[in-house]
Design an enzyme around this catalytic site. Sequence first.
Site, mmCIF file in Angstrom:
data_model
loop_
_atom_site.group_PDB
_atom_site.id
_atom_site.type_symbol
_atom_site.label_atom_id
_atom_site.label_comp_id
_atom_site.label_asym_id
_atom_site.label_seq_id
_atom_site.Cartn_x
_atom_site.Cartn_y
_atom_site.Cartn_z
ATOM 1 N N GLU A 1 -14.666 -30.247 4.533
ATOM 2 C CA GLU A 1 -13.483 -29.660 3.841
ATOM 3 C C GLU A 1 -13.670 -29.970 2.335
ATOM 4 O OE1 GLU A 1 -9.658 -30.922 5.289
ATOM 5 O OE2 GLU A 1 -9.835 -29.601 6.910
ATOM 6 N N GLU B 1 -11.854 -27.629 13.154
ATOM 7 C CA GLU B 1 -10.464 -28.197 13.245
ATOM 8 C C GLU B 1 -9.416 -27.285 13.490
ATOM 9 O OE1 GLU B 1 -9.585 -31.087 10.296
ATOM 10 O OE2 GLU B 1 -11.675 -31.653 10.130
HETATM 11 O O1 AHR Z 1 -7.900 -33.803 11.365
HETATM 12 C C1 AHR Z 1 -7.226 -34.473 10.446
HETATM 13 C C2 AHR Z 1 -7.728 -34.161 9.114
HETATM 14 O O2 AHR Z 1 -7.713 -32.935 8.758
HETATM 15 C C3 AHR Z 1 -9.156 -34.320 8.915
HETATM 16 O O3 AHR Z 1 -9.693 -35.514 8.577
HETATM 17 C C4 AHR Z 1 -9.672 -33.358 7.510
HETATM 18 O O4 AHR Z 1 -11.042 -32.550 7.815
HETATM 19 C C5 AHR Z 1 -8.528 -32.275 7.767
HETATM 20 O O5 AHR Z 1 -7.749 -32.180 6.510
#
Ligand code: AHR
Length: 499
Positions: free
Chosen positions: A173, A292
């Site tokens: 990210e 994610e």
């Molecule tokens: O999954 C939780 C968080 O969400 C992770 O650390 C991050 O990559 C995202 O913002």
Amino acid sequence: MKKAEIIVDKYFLTGAVDKRIFGSFIEHLGRAVYEGIYQEDSPFADEQGMRKDVLELVKELQVPIVRYPGGNFVSGYHWEDGVGPKEQRPAKVDLAWQVIESNQFGLNEFVDWAKKAGTEVMMAVNLGTRGPEEAKDLLEYCNFKKGSYYSDLRRKHGYEEPHDIKLWCMGNEMDGPWQMGHKTAKEYGRAAAETSRLMKFMDPSIETVACGSSSLGMDTFGHWEDEVLSECYDQVDYLSLHQYYGNRDNNTPEFLANSKGMDEFISSVLSIADCVKAKKRSKKQINLSFDEWNVWYHSNEADAKLEKWVQAPHQLEDVYNFEDALLVGSMLITMLRHADRVKVACLAQLVNVIAPIMTSDTGAWRQTIFYPYMHASVYGRGTVLNTLVKAPFYESRNYGEVSFLDSVCVWNEADEELTIFAVNKDLEEDLEVSCDMRQFADYKVVEHIILTNDDMKAVNTEDAPQCVVPVAGNASRLEDGRFNTVFGKHSWNVVRLKK
Ligand code: AHR
């Protein structure tokens, strides 16, 4: 009763399902590692401190790959802190989650855990506070056979054979202002290109993932993908997507409509990736890693009140309800429908932190979202068929017309099995569904699994872990190549057919 029709044709193929689409994620965050997969003083711990009860549930899910060690955590992580004799490992401040990281669990323990869980490792490197050099050192430690400083260090630590990790995330990210070492698209694109290039010099068999946007809602979305890929298109193999949804204003139809948003997100990113391909006159195709995805909002309020600088707090511990399981099912269906281009995906996360599996000192249990994830992972391997679906719609605020029926059909030709996954999003009415499956007339329905509940907010807890569990549906038959069934109101359905 509303009616829908699904037309299945074995010659209309979307693409082969890459099993890594059913991946998950373990970050050094909250109780995912400590008290999650690892707890030395637990009665459930094995000789290495790995929780056996958790391993059993992970195996039930048949998770093919697990991303590690972050997430936001990785952007400040020194992997060297987590290897070697445990008594010499330093406790460090983790600025991402404002906690203390003991480093008693690190890369080698994770590789051991992954072997026990029957899963592969997807490793992320720190491109926040570090760069190509340290990423290359980490790869040398993991994958280089012997005779160099880091490979021999691994051997000294008791791992004679390389870990042979094949899939690598180039940071996490990096578009997010919350990220340690946050970068502009150009800065990040260059860093990803150079890191990937160095790593592939060392081990050309690896694949790498560049960071796309942290969500569709980022102001930089679109430009970010374009600029990043313009810099690193030739060096990387996948572009990532991240997306979490919540039902903050308690509007369930709108919440369930979010899978349409996910679908549009995937299509948009593909358009941009293919646009960069065209501009570069490249023959290479960039595919997607949706590394994610989940529902995440239940724990936000509690997390805002957490004490800082402690170890392994109860952080991001969403308790999932039944409607969350429906959206998770729809999100899985959405990614499967893009199986030709979405090759990797990680349900974030796996244990305790926004997770399908929860633990306490006295046991582990399955949250509601465990079930659609397990069904898709176990029965969703094969080839996605490009079905024609005619179904009624409802009007949503954010996405316009949304189909009440979300469905996908996966054909496992080798095992002669066909599985239909479907969510009926209608909260009031059952849906009468007719499937035209002429070419599968010699198949029989072996099982119709249903997940439903009268209470959209029903949850599974340690004391009542069986409130939301799948049940067997009535055995509808396939007659003359037509399969008629009913998908009950607000339900997740898995119809399994076999020759
Ligand atoms: O999954 C939780 C968080 O969400 C992770 O650390 C991050 O990559 C995202 O913002």
